[in-house]
Design a protein around this motif. Structure first.
Motif, PDB file in Angstrom:
ATOM      1  N   GLY A  83     -33.176 -31.499  25.254  1.00  9.64           N
ATOM      2  CA  GLY A  83     -33.214 -32.456  25.693  1.00  9.64           C
ATOM      3  C   GLY A  83     -32.670 -32.131  27.742  1.00  9.64           C
ATOM      4  N   ASP A  84     -31.737 -32.687  28.370  1.00 10.00           N
ATOM      5  CA  ASP A  84     -32.277 -32.518  29.615  1.00 10.00           C
ATOM      6  C   ASP A  84     -30.967 -31.507  31.025  1.00 10.00           C
ATOM      7  OD1 ASP A  84     -34.837 -33.774  29.797  1.00 10.00           O
ATOM      8  OD2 ASP A  84     -33.814 -35.742  29.754  1.00 10.00           O
ATOM      9  N   ASP A  85     -29.959 -31.480  29.936  1.00  8.83           N
ATOM     10  CA  ASP A  85     -29.341 -29.669  31.081  1.00  8.83           C
ATOM     11  C   ASP A  85     -29.880 -28.473  31.118  1.00  8.83           C
ATOM     12  OD1 ASP A  85     -28.921 -28.832  27.890  1.00  8.83           O
ATOM     13  OD2 ASP A  85     -27.104 -29.045  27.896  1.00  8.83           O
ATOM     14  N   ILE A  86     -29.027 -28.131  31.763  1.00  8.23           N
ATOM     15  CA  ILE A  86     -29.480 -26.519  32.143  1.00  8.23           C
ATOM     16  C   ILE A  86     -30.352 -26.014  30.492  1.00  8.23           C
ATOM     17  CG2 ILE A  86     -27.362 -25.345  31.507  1.00  8.23           C
ATOM     18  CD1 ILE A  86     -27.985 -23.317  34.502  1.00  8.23           C
ATOM     19  N   THR A  87     -29.917 -25.890  29.216  1.00  7.10           N
ATOM     20  CA  THR A  87     -30.418 -25.126  28.566  1.00  7.10           C
ATOM     21  C   THR A  87     -31.248 -25.567  28.303  1.00  7.10           C
ATOM     22  OG1 THR A  87     -29.377 -26.642  26.712  1.00  7.10           O
ATOM     23  CG2 THR A  87     -27.808 -24.385  27.621  1.00  7.10           C
ATOM     24  N   GLY A  88     -31.446 -26.716  28.426  1.00  7.20           N
ATOM     25  CA  GLY A  88     -32.677 -27.835  28.171  1.00  7.20           C
ATOM     26  C   GLY A  88     -34.552 -27.233  29.098  1.00  7.20           C
ATOM     27  N   MET A  89     -33.636 -27.669  30.822  1.00 10.03           N
ATOM     28  CA  MET A  89     -34.491 -26.936  31.486  1.00 10.03           C
ATOM     29  C   MET A  89     -35.037 -25.394  30.899  1.00 10.03           C
ATOM     30  SD  MET A  89     -34.645 -29.875  33.250  1.00 10.03           S
ATOM     31  CE  MET A  89     -34.537 -30.351  31.693  1.00 10.03           C
ATOM     32  N   ILE A  90     -34.097 -24.390  30.912  1.00  9.64           N
ATOM     33  CA  ILE A  90     -34.758 -23.312  30.346  1.00  9.64           C
ATOM     34  C   ILE A  90     -35.944 -22.981  29.735  1.00  9.64           C
ATOM     35  CG2 ILE A  90     -33.969 -21.057  30.145  1.00  9.64           C
ATOM     36  CD1 ILE A  90     -31.572 -21.340  31.753  1.00  9.64           C
ATOM     37  N   GLY A  91     -35.073 -24.215  28.566  1.00  8.33           N
ATOM     38  CA  GLY A  91     -35.969 -23.814  27.264  1.00  8.33           C
ATOM     39  C   GLY A  91     -37.304 -24.689  27.209  1.00  8.33           C
ATOM     40  N   ARG A  92     -37.678 -25.750  28.395  1.00  8.90           N
ATOM     41  CA  ARG A  92     -38.919 -26.476  28.823  1.00  8.90           C
ATOM     42  C   ARG A  92     -39.795 -25.734  30.253  1.00  8.90           C
ATOM     43  NH1 ARG A  92     -36.422 -32.099  29.502  1.00  8.90           N
ATOM     44  NH2 ARG A  92     -38.367 -32.603  30.694  1.00  8.90           N
ATOM     45  N   SER A  93     -38.870 -24.356  30.779  1.00 11.54           N
ATOM     46  CA  SER A  93     -39.680 -24.382  31.648  1.00 11.54           C
ATOM     47  C   SER A  93     -41.286 -24.068  31.554  1.00 11.54           C
ATOM     48  CB  SER A  93     -38.336 -23.490  32.777  1.00 11.54           C
ATOM     49  OG  SER A  93     -38.178 -22.161  31.828  1.00 11.54           O
ATOM     50  N   GLU A  94     -41.396 -23.528  33.058  1.00 15.05           N
ATOM     51  CA  GLU A  94     -43.476 -23.036  33.021  1.00 15.05           C
ATOM     52  C   GLU A  94     -42.546 -21.610  32.519  1.00 15.05           C
ATOM     53  OE1 GLU A  94     -45.898 -23.422  32.613  1.00 15.05           O
ATOM     54  OE2 GLU A  94     -45.484 -25.252  33.265  1.00 15.05           O
ATOM     55  N   LYS A  95     -41.857 -20.840  32.895  1.00 20.54           N
ATOM     56  CA  LYS A  95     -40.994 -19.186  32.146  1.00 20.54           C
ATOM     57  C   LYS A  95     -41.122 -18.805  31.324  1.00 20.54           C
ATOM     58  CE  LYS A  95     -36.785 -18.573  35.523  1.00 20.54           C
ATOM     59  NZ  LYS A  95     -36.588 -17.944  36.343  1.00 20.54           N
ATOM     60  N   ALA A  96     -39.797 -19.868  30.429  1.00 20.36           N
ATOM     61  CA  ALA A  96     -39.960 -19.327  29.511  1.00 20.36           C
ATOM     62  C   ALA A  96     -41.021 -20.733  28.289  1.00 20.36           C
ATOM     63  CB  ALA A  96     -39.308 -20.298  29.423  1.00 20.36           C
ATOM     64  N   ALA A  97     -41.612 -21.958  28.127  1.00 21.73           N
ATOM     65  CA  ALA A  97     -41.984 -22.062  27.175  1.00 21.73           C
ATOM     66  C   ALA A  97     -43.889 -21.978  27.998  1.00 21.73           C
ATOM     67  CB  ALA A  97     -41.595 -23.444  27.178  1.00 21.73           C
ATOM     68  N   GLY A  98     -44.129 -21.894  29.162  1.00 19.43           N
ATOM     69  CA  GLY A  98     -45.293 -21.420  29.299  1.00 19.43           C
ATOM     70  C   GLY A  98     -45.452 -19.912  29.158  1.00 19.43           C
ATOM     71  N   THR A  99     -44.626 -18.697  29.741  1.00 17.42           N
ATOM     72  CA  THR A  99     -45.161 -17.727  29.422  1.00 17.42           C
ATOM     73  C   THR A  99     -45.406 -17.441  27.819  1.00 17.42           C
ATOM     74  OG1 THR A  99     -44.076 -16.750  31.198  1.00 17.42           O
ATOM     75  CG2 THR A  99     -44.250 -15.502  29.090  1.00 17.42           C
ATOM     76  N   MET A 100     -44.240 -18.054  26.546  1.00 16.75           N
ATOM     77  CA  MET A 100     -44.601 -18.095  25.070  1.00 16.75           C
ATOM     78  C   MET A 100     -45.441 -18.599  25.247  1.00 16.75           C
ATOM     79  SD  MET A 100     -43.148 -17.173  22.049  1.00 16.75           S
ATOM     80  CE  MET A 100     -41.693 -16.182  22.961  1.00 16.75           C
ATOM     81  N   GLU A 101     -46.410 -20.239  25.551  1.00 13.83           N
ATOM     82  CA  GLU A 101     -47.533 -19.945  25.309  1.00 13.83           C
ATOM     83  C   GLU A 101     -49.338 -19.581  25.140  1.00 13.83           C
ATOM     84  OE1 GLU A 101     -47.811 -25.186  25.655  1.00 13.83           O
ATOM     85  OE2 GLU A 101     -48.020 -23.487  27.119  1.00 13.83           O
ATOM     86  N   LYS A 269     -24.697 -28.458  34.736  1.00 15.10           N
ATOM     87  CA  LYS A 269     -24.670 -29.894  33.637  1.00 15.10           C
ATOM     88  C   LYS A 269     -24.738 -29.394  31.902  1.00 15.10           C
ATOM     89  CE  LYS A 269     -27.285 -34.457  32.482  1.00 15.10           C
ATOM     90  NZ  LYS A 269     -28.549 -34.642  32.953  1.00 15.10           N
ATOM     91  N   THR A 270     -24.395 -29.838  31.322  1.00 11.86           N
ATOM     92  CA  THR A 270     -24.480 -30.280  29.997  1.00 11.86           C
ATOM     93  C   THR A 270     -24.174 -31.313  29.477  1.00 11.86           C
ATOM     94  OG1 THR A 270     -21.918 -29.559  29.375  1.00 11.86           O
ATOM     95  CG2 THR A 270     -23.150 -26.938  29.686  1.00 11.86           C
ATOM     96  N   SER A 271     -25.479 -30.890  28.029  1.00 10.37           N
ATOM     97  CA  SER A 271     -24.981 -32.779  27.159  1.00 10.37           C
ATOM     98  C   SER A 271     -25.545 -32.535  26.317  1.00 10.37           C
ATOM     99  CB  SER A 271     -25.901 -33.917  28.009  1.00 10.37           C
ATOM    100  OG  SER A 271     -26.643 -34.553  27.371  1.00 10.37           O
ATOM    101  N   THR A 272     -25.320 -33.033  25.335  1.00 14.61           N
ATOM    102  CA  THR A 272     -25.776 -33.073  23.948  1.00 14.61           C
ATOM    103  C   THR A 272     -26.478 -34.182  23.723  1.00 14.61           C
ATOM    104  OG1 THR A 272     -23.433 -34.518  23.190  1.00 14.61           O
ATOM    105  CG2 THR A 272     -23.075 -32.199  23.176  1.00 14.61           C
ATOM    106  N   GLU A 273     -26.772 -34.632  24.502  1.00 16.91           N
ATOM    107  CA  GLU A 273     -27.997 -36.009  24.568  1.00 16.91           C
ATOM    108  C   GLU A 273     -28.563 -35.879  24.149  1.00 16.91           C
ATOM    109  OE1 GLU A 273     -29.469 -40.222  26.693  1.00 16.91           O
ATOM    110  OE2 GLU A 273     -27.652 -38.621  27.761  1.00 16.91           O
ATOM    111  N   GLY A 274     -29.194 -35.588  22.570  1.00 17.40           N
ATOM    112  CA  GLY A 274     -30.964 -35.914  22.354  1.00 17.40           C
ATOM    113  C   GLY A 274     -31.197 -34.420  22.044  1.00 17.40           C
ATOM    114  N   LYS A 275     -29.636 -33.830  21.528  1.00 21.60           N
ATOM    115  CA  LYS A 275     -29.400 -32.919  20.995  1.00 21.60           C
ATOM    116  C   LYS A 275     -28.763 -32.964  19.719  1.00 21.60           C
ATOM    117  CE  LYS A 275     -28.488 -29.620  24.788  1.00 21.60           C
ATOM    118  NZ  LYS A 275     -27.594 -28.772  25.081  1.00 21.60           N
TER     119      LYS A 275
END
Length: 296
Positions: A83-101, A269-275
């Motif tokens: 999604g596009d809320d704060i939890t989604g931005m953390i999960g999609r961020s370079e420091k989270a996803a990029g580091t895990m990659e 921001k929080t949202s259930t959209e797309g989850k």
């Protein structure tokens, strides 16, 4: 669980925007099965995340609880797609996803994310397990998976912080058996590994993050303290490890990574959209019974 008991106090890497996953960092991850990034979320980011979760109706509407076999439970909310809320931005961020990659050696996507809520005096325990112990059964043929465990509240021995056996991931996947609503690793094998991989308490301040391999053995105690222990987790799968079975977590879905500054831009921001929310073991059983009754 072995003669020596250790904590992660004083260990880990201090996260900054200039943090690089060096060969040394990769070597530690492959040797120990985890790394710790201190202040992974800065003070503003973790405060925004905490505020967002506390006001998010989804935590009330979609949470479920697993019995720990000792009369206590821990509430969990689990969903697919960021999604596009704060939890989604953390999960999609370079420091989270990029580091895990970089740690897993290739493109990743979000397998699922969740919030684990251990409330004061009532939060339940989790028995020794490997995430891959059951992810394997979902059709993920290789252990090319990992989790980012982010402390929303402080986590220590008093409120049921994570416990790990460093290096245990190198023993490979173990058989798991049901205990209450949980799946636990073979106790005899865990006991043997604990003699070689000393029990370590992962004590984290708010915003600290533990990156760990899917075969790392981990557990946690009940929360007997007055302090809440919430955590936000993002679980990743290698794109090349697309599950061969359809199940409640998603098959490969391209992850659109975002710059780290998008986390602050989201505010609270929080949202259930797309989850897509996982309804939990009890609700799954209830739905199955309902379907059977309709078709009987």
């Amino acid at each position: 669980m072995g003669e020596f008991v250790r904590t992660t106090d004083g260990t880990g890497y201090q996260y900054t925007d200039n943090f690089i996953v060096t060969d040394e960092v990769k070597e530690q991850f492959h040797r120990d099965g985890f790394i710790i990034l201190r202040k992974f979320l800065d003070a503003e980011e973790v405060t925004n995340l905490r505020t967002a979760l506390e006001q998010d109706r989804a935590l009330e509407d979609y949470h479920y609880a697993r019995d720990d076999g000792q009369g206590r439970q821990t509430k969990t909310v689990n969903w697919s797609h960021p999604g596009d809320d704060i939890t989604g931005m953390i999960g999609r961020s370079e420091k989270a996803a990029g580091t895990m990659e970089k740690l897993l050696g290739g493109e990743v996507y979000q397998y699922h994310a969740k919030v684990v809520m251990k409330e004061p005096f009532t939060g339940g325990a989790f028995i020794w397990h490997q995430d891959y112990g059951y992810w394997y059964l979902n059709g993920n043929l290789f252990p090319d998976m990992g989790t980012v465990w982010i402390a929303v509240d402080g986590a220590d021995k008093t409120n049921g912080c994570l416990q790990i056996l460093p290096g245990s991931h190198r023993a490979g996947r173990m058989d798991h058996v049901k205990v209450g609503d949980q799946a636990g690793a073979d106790p005899e094998r865990v006991e043997l590994l604990a003699k070689l991989c000393p029990l370590t308490y992962v004590q984290l301040d708010p915003g600290d993050a533990l990156f760990f391999h899917c075969n790392l053995l981990h557990r946690s105690d009940q929360n007997h303290s007055q302090n809440r222990r919430w955590a936000y987790l993002v679980c990743y799968n290698r794109a090349s490890n697309d599950p061969v079975y359809k199940h409640h977590h998603p098959n490969y879905t391209p992850l659109i990574k975002v710059p780290n500054n998008r986390i602050k831009e989201c505010g609270t921001k929080t949202s259930t959209e797309g989850k897509i929310f996982f309804q939990g073991p009890k609700r799954d059983r209830d739905l199955a019974i309902e379907v059977l009754e309709r078709t009987a």
